[in-house]
Design an enzyme around this catalytic site. Structure first.
Site, mmCIF file in Angstrom:
data_model
loop_
_atom_site.group_PDB
_atom_site.id
_atom_site.type_symbol
_atom_site.label_atom_id
_atom_site.label_comp_id
_atom_site.label_asym_id
_atom_site.label_seq_id
_atom_site.Cartn_x
_atom_site.Cartn_y
_atom_site.Cartn_z
ATOM 1 N N LYS A 199 23.900 -5.788 -1.401
ATOM 2 C CA LYS A 199 26.032 -5.964 -1.533
ATOM 3 C C LYS A 199 26.908 -5.302 0.136
ATOM 4 O O LYS A 199 27.417 -4.979 -0.256
ATOM 5 C CB LYS A 199 26.340 -5.359 -2.659
ATOM 6 C CG LYS A 199 26.090 -5.740 -3.820
ATOM 7 C CD LYS A 199 26.674 -5.424 -5.096
ATOM 8 C CE LYS A 199 25.911 -5.893 -6.263
ATOM 9 N NZ LYS A 199 26.466 -4.192 -8.134
ATOM 10 N N ARG A 217 1.074 -1.081 0.576
ATOM 11 C CA ARG A 217 0.245 0.385 -0.076
ATOM 12 C C ARG A 217 0.813 1.541 -0.087
ATOM 13 O O ARG A 217 0.688 2.061 -1.042
ATOM 14 C CB ARG A 217 -1.202 0.273 1.090
ATOM 15 C CG ARG A 217 -2.215 -0.586 1.231
ATOM 16 C CD ARG A 217 -2.679 -0.957 2.505
ATOM 17 N NE ARG A 217 -2.008 -2.334 3.025
ATOM 18 C CZ ARG A 217 -2.245 -3.693 2.580
ATOM 19 N NH1 ARG A 217 -3.326 -3.909 2.176
ATOM 20 N NH2 ARG A 217 -1.628 -4.773 2.624
ATOM 21 N N THR A 218 1.673 1.102 1.175
ATOM 22 C CA THR A 218 2.452 2.062 0.883
ATOM 23 C C THR A 218 3.617 2.790 0.089
ATOM 24 O O THR A 218 3.410 3.921 -0.891
ATOM 25 C CB THR A 218 3.569 1.976 2.276
ATOM 26 O OG1 THR A 218 3.021 2.570 3.500
ATOM 27 C CG2 THR A 218 3.663 3.837 2.874
ATOM 28 N N ARG A 238 10.543 4.441 4.139
ATOM 29 C CA ARG A 238 10.644 3.099 4.881
ATOM 30 C C ARG A 238 11.768 2.841 5.259
ATOM 31 O O ARG A 238 12.796 2.164 4.666
ATOM 32 C CB ARG A 238 9.763 2.371 4.742
ATOM 33 C CG ARG A 238 9.519 0.671 5.580
ATOM 34 C CD ARG A 238 8.459 0.452 4.995
ATOM 35 N NE ARG A 238 6.874 1.304 5.388
ATOM 36 C CZ ARG A 238 5.950 0.567 5.161
ATOM 37 N NH1 ARG A 238 6.040 -0.191 4.639
ATOM 38 N NH2 ARG A 238 4.861 1.064 5.531
ATOM 39 N N HIS A 284 4.767 6.680 11.327
ATOM 40 C CA HIS A 284 3.952 6.474 9.926
ATOM 41 C C HIS A 284 2.983 7.407 10.273
ATOM 42 O O HIS A 284 2.192 7.046 10.018
ATOM 43 C CB HIS A 284 3.970 4.967 10.265
ATOM 44 C CG HIS A 284 3.255 4.465 8.644
ATOM 45 N ND1 HIS A 284 3.326 5.124 7.223
ATOM 46 C CD2 HIS A 284 3.026 3.166 7.980
ATOM 47 C CE1 HIS A 284 3.102 4.936 6.297
ATOM 48 N NE2 HIS A 284 3.021 3.291 7.112
HETATM 49 C C1 NCD Z 1 1.578 -0.768 8.854
HETATM 50 C C2 NCD Z 1 2.585 -0.386 8.685
HETATM 51 O O1 NCD Z 1 4.025 -0.649 7.979
HETATM 52 O O2 NCD Z 1 3.999 -0.339 9.765
HETATM 53 N N1 NCD Z 1 1.287 -1.143 7.002
HETATM 54 C C3 NCD Z 1 1.186 0.038 6.317
HETATM 55 O O3 NCD Z 1 1.691 0.737 5.846
HETATM 56 N N2 NCD Z 1 -0.468 -0.086 5.260
HETATM 57 C C4 NCD Z 1 0.893 -1.323 9.998
HETATM 58 C C5 NCD Z 1 1.841 -3.062 9.076
HETATM 59 O O4 NCD Z 1 2.649 -3.089 9.078
HETATM 60 O O5 NCD Z 1 1.148 -4.041 10.130
#
Ligand code: NCD
Length: 331
Positions: free
Chosen positions: A100, A72-73, A122, A150
């Site tokens: 690497k 999703r993100t 991320r 997040h």
């Molecule tokens: C979340 C995350 O990555 O923190 N998911 C997301 O961004 N949609 C929650 C999760 O991984 O459970």
């Protein structure tokens, strides 16, 4: 002479706006959040047209760097940048020079050489976005750093709640599950409190961090407490962040029996949210996930317009762009 001085001052170009980042919900004021939600709403309207692309960020470069898996993100940041006509590049840790042994710092310096306007990051380590902010000139958007923050997830959740209820202030949100390992929970507690919602955390005692009430929420281990909430926000058991050998719950089966959200534990009309990915049959009963009161798909749609709003806000001279550079905080 005096007059000339005045003229010279007038002719001096204005100082460039300070570089801003979105690393934590604590970077934002209530006014910032309201402005971002308003911008997202106008993008939502613009997407209703047949021509879905806006020229707003033409010539800008948005680089997505994901050191953890994501559907999703990462997809919504990429599409958000594309819908605003920015150039995009997406780097995943696996298959890149990270495999690497390249450090985050060296990867960031390498990507920085392309002069990106925004780096979306991320990373499993808390504080990684601050490191990239130090070694590049880009604005940084934190797309998840360990169990810390997040912020765009919390913003899209606020947007979803606002669109569904017409308000956030005064609502009661129960967040259920693995709070301890959840950056989504931390960002949401702060964001909901900032906008005047009441938050109750529900879960097994080892997964409710001690002292978390200081963030502006209540805690309980009793699943029955979700009955009092307007929104039930369900979290996944984040096993990849759990310490090896630590027994947070006796078993997943036991967790489901005591804290799984089932139709029987909900009241009619309660809205259900989940950031995804869902583990159906563990934290959420499939009948709950597929019911009409679930806002889970709405959250994904909101993710696109909210991330468009965040990119737009960081790159344009909106009201907040004149603000001093936001302080960097690590909880
Ligand atoms: C979340 C995350 O990555 O923190 N998911 C997301 O961004 N949609 C929650 C999760 O991984 O459970």
């Amino acid at each position: 002479m005096g007059d000339l001085h005045v003229m010279r001052d007038d002719l001096r170009p204005p100082d460039p706006p300070a570089r801003r980042h979105l690393i934590s919900i604590t970077d934002l004021t209530r006014e910032d959040v309201e402005r971002l939600l308003g911008t997202a709403r106008s993008f939502e309207r613009s997407l209703e047209r047949e021509m879905k692309k806006l020229p707003t960020l033409r010539g800008r470069l948005v680089v997505n760097v994901f050191y953890e898996s994501s559907t999703r993100t990462s997809s919504s940041f990429e599409l958000a940048a594309k819908r605003l006509s920015a150039d995009t590049m997406s780097i995943k840790a696996s298959g890149s020079a990270v495999d690497k042994g390249e450090s985050l710092k060296d990867t960031a310096i390498t990507l920085g050489a392309y002069d990106p306007d925004v780096i979306v990051l991320r990373h499993p380590h808390i504080g990684a976005p601050q490191l990239v902010a130090r070694v590049t000139e880009a604005r940084i958007v934190n797309a998840g750093d360990g169990k810390h923050q997040h912020p765009t997830q919390a913003l899209l959740d606020l947007y979803t709640i606002q669109e569904s209820f017409g308000r956030i202030e005064g609502l009661h949100v129960a967040i259920v599950g693995d709070i301890l390992h959840s950056r989504v929970a931390r960002s949401n507690i702060q964001a909901l409190a900032l906008l005047g919602a009441r938050v109750t955390l529900v879960g097994p005692p080892p997964l409710l961090p001690r002292g978390i009430e200081a963030m502006g929420c209540e805690t309980t281990t009793d699943i029955e407490a979700i009955g009092a909430a307007d929104v039930v926000y369900i979290l996944r058991m984040q096993q990849e962040r759990m310490q090896e050998g630590a027994n947070y719950v006796p078993s997943l089966r036991e967790y489901t029996a005591r804290w799984g959200v089932t139709p029987e534990r909900l009241r009619p009309g309660q809205k259900v949210m989940h950031p995804g990915p869902m583990n159906r049959g563990v934290e959420i009963d499939p009948r709950v996930a597929d019911a009409g009161d679930a806002l889970i798909e709405t959250q994904v749609r909101a993710g696109l317009v909210v991330r468009m709003a965040v990119l737009y806000d960081l790159l344009t001279t909106g009201p907040a762009a004149v603000k001093a550079e936001l302080p960097v905080k690590v909880a």
